[in-house]
Design an enzyme around this catalytic site. Structure first.
Site, mmCIF file in Angstrom:
data_model
loop_
_atom_site.group_PDB
_atom_site.id
_atom_site.type_symbol
_atom_site.label_atom_id
_atom_site.label_comp_id
_atom_site.label_asym_id
_atom_site.label_seq_id
_atom_site.Cartn_x
_atom_site.Cartn_y
_atom_site.Cartn_z
ATOM 1 N N HIS A 75 0.839 -1.206 0.000
ATOM 2 C CA HIS A 75 0.000 0.000 0.000
ATOM 3 C C HIS A 75 0.870 1.251 0.000
ATOM 4 O O HIS A 75 0.710 2.142 -0.841
ATOM 5 C CB HIS A 75 -0.920 -0.014 1.229
ATOM 6 N N GLU A 76 1.805 1.313 0.936
ATOM 7 C CA GLU A 76 2.675 2.495 1.027
ATOM 8 C C GLU A 76 3.659 2.568 -0.134
ATOM 9 O O GLU A 76 4.045 3.657 -0.560
ATOM 10 C CB GLU A 76 3.425 2.494 2.359
ATOM 11 N N ASP A 131 -5.363 8.380 4.211
ATOM 12 C CA ASP A 131 -5.535 8.806 2.816
ATOM 13 C C ASP A 131 -6.828 9.598 2.638
ATOM 14 O O ASP A 131 -6.872 10.572 1.889
ATOM 15 C CB ASP A 131 -5.543 7.589 1.886
#
Length: 274
Positions: free
Chosen positions: A37-38, A130
């Site tokens: 994800h990061e 986010d």
């Protein structure tokens, strides 16, 4: 340039709890999901030549720490923010395909669950998730940067309060969730405390670089102070300052120079041209 990947103490605590409860394999799976994800955020940021300092991994996601301060194009920032959540789309798709051909059985359900949880949690409109960053980006389209940052934090705090109330009601003994709430509360406190410096970096980056944005005229009264005019600056715009009753138009760089170089913070704009 990306320097390192850092694991937040909260993640280490979660790893420790997983070892004690015999769920270390599940934690490794979550670690992989969060890392990808990061990595999506970092890859998009590097593609646009952002200065990525580090990636901090947390139990629910992470934070890609960048050395950018609100002056990048809205489209770029939108893509960088969404690049993290979008990783879950292909991860879920790949897992479904592998499960279908019999190559992923025992961890399939958990992998899908981790992806959905990380995705949905990160889309909450709470800073610095986010969703919180998307909220900030949206507000900056309608308000000057300084006012937008404050409004974003106030709005985010409301959603964080709702989250705390719901946790009290539905998951009062969920230790991991309470650790995440502690992190979010701390992040809000730091962001609010550092508000003046965040705004200052926004202005400093405009001053230190030849900022390119949509040309816009900002009409001001001669007795308005330099810092009052600068507080009206929005992202994505390059201002021409029109001083009323003096028929003077000046580039924003003149005011930024008066602010940073000449220490004329409280000086009336009109006096700069006398």
């Amino acid at each position: 340039m990306l320097k390192m990947v850092t694991i937040h103490p909260l993640f280490w605590m979660t790893i420790g709890l997983s070892i004690l409860t015999g769920r270390f394999r599940e934690m490794l799976l979550l670690f992989l999901v969060v890392l990808i994800h990061e990595g999506g955020h970092a890859a998009a940021a590097l593609y646009f030549r952002w200065r990525v300092k580090e990636i901090v991994l947390l139990p629910f996601g992470g934070v890609a720490v960048v050395d950018e301060h609100g002056n990048r194009p809205v489209k770029e920032e939108f893509i960088v923010i969404l690049a993290g959540p979008l990783q879950h789309v292909w991860m879920i798709g790949l897992a479904m395909y592998l499960h279908r051909i019999g190559m992923m059985d025992d961890m399939y359900s958990l992998f899908i669950l981790h992806n959905i949880m990380v995705l949905l949690f990160n889309l909450l409109p709470i800073w610095p998730l986010d969703g919180g960053k998307l909220l900030f980006l949206l507000i900056t389209l309608f308000y000057p940067f300084k006012a937008a940052h404050r409004l974003m934090l106030r709005t985010s705090i409301i959603f964080l309060f709702i989250m705390i109330v719901m946790t009290f009601y539905f998951f009062p003994f969920h230790l991991n969730l309470w650790m995440v709430i502690v992190f979010l509360c701390t992040a809000h406190f730091k962001e609010w405390k550092h508000h003046p410096y965040i705004y200052l970096r926004f202005l400093l980056e405009r001053y230190s670089k030849s900022y390119v944005g949509k040309k816009e005229t900002l009409s001001v009264l001669p007795d308005m102070k330099v810092n009052e005019v600068l507080s009206k600056f929005s992202r994505g715009k390059h201002y021409q300052i029109l001083v009323q009753n003096m028929d003077i138009i000046a580039d924003e760089h003149l005011l930024l120079e008066a602010y940073f170089k000449n220490n004329q913070v409280g000086c009336a704009v009109g006096s700069l041209f006398r």
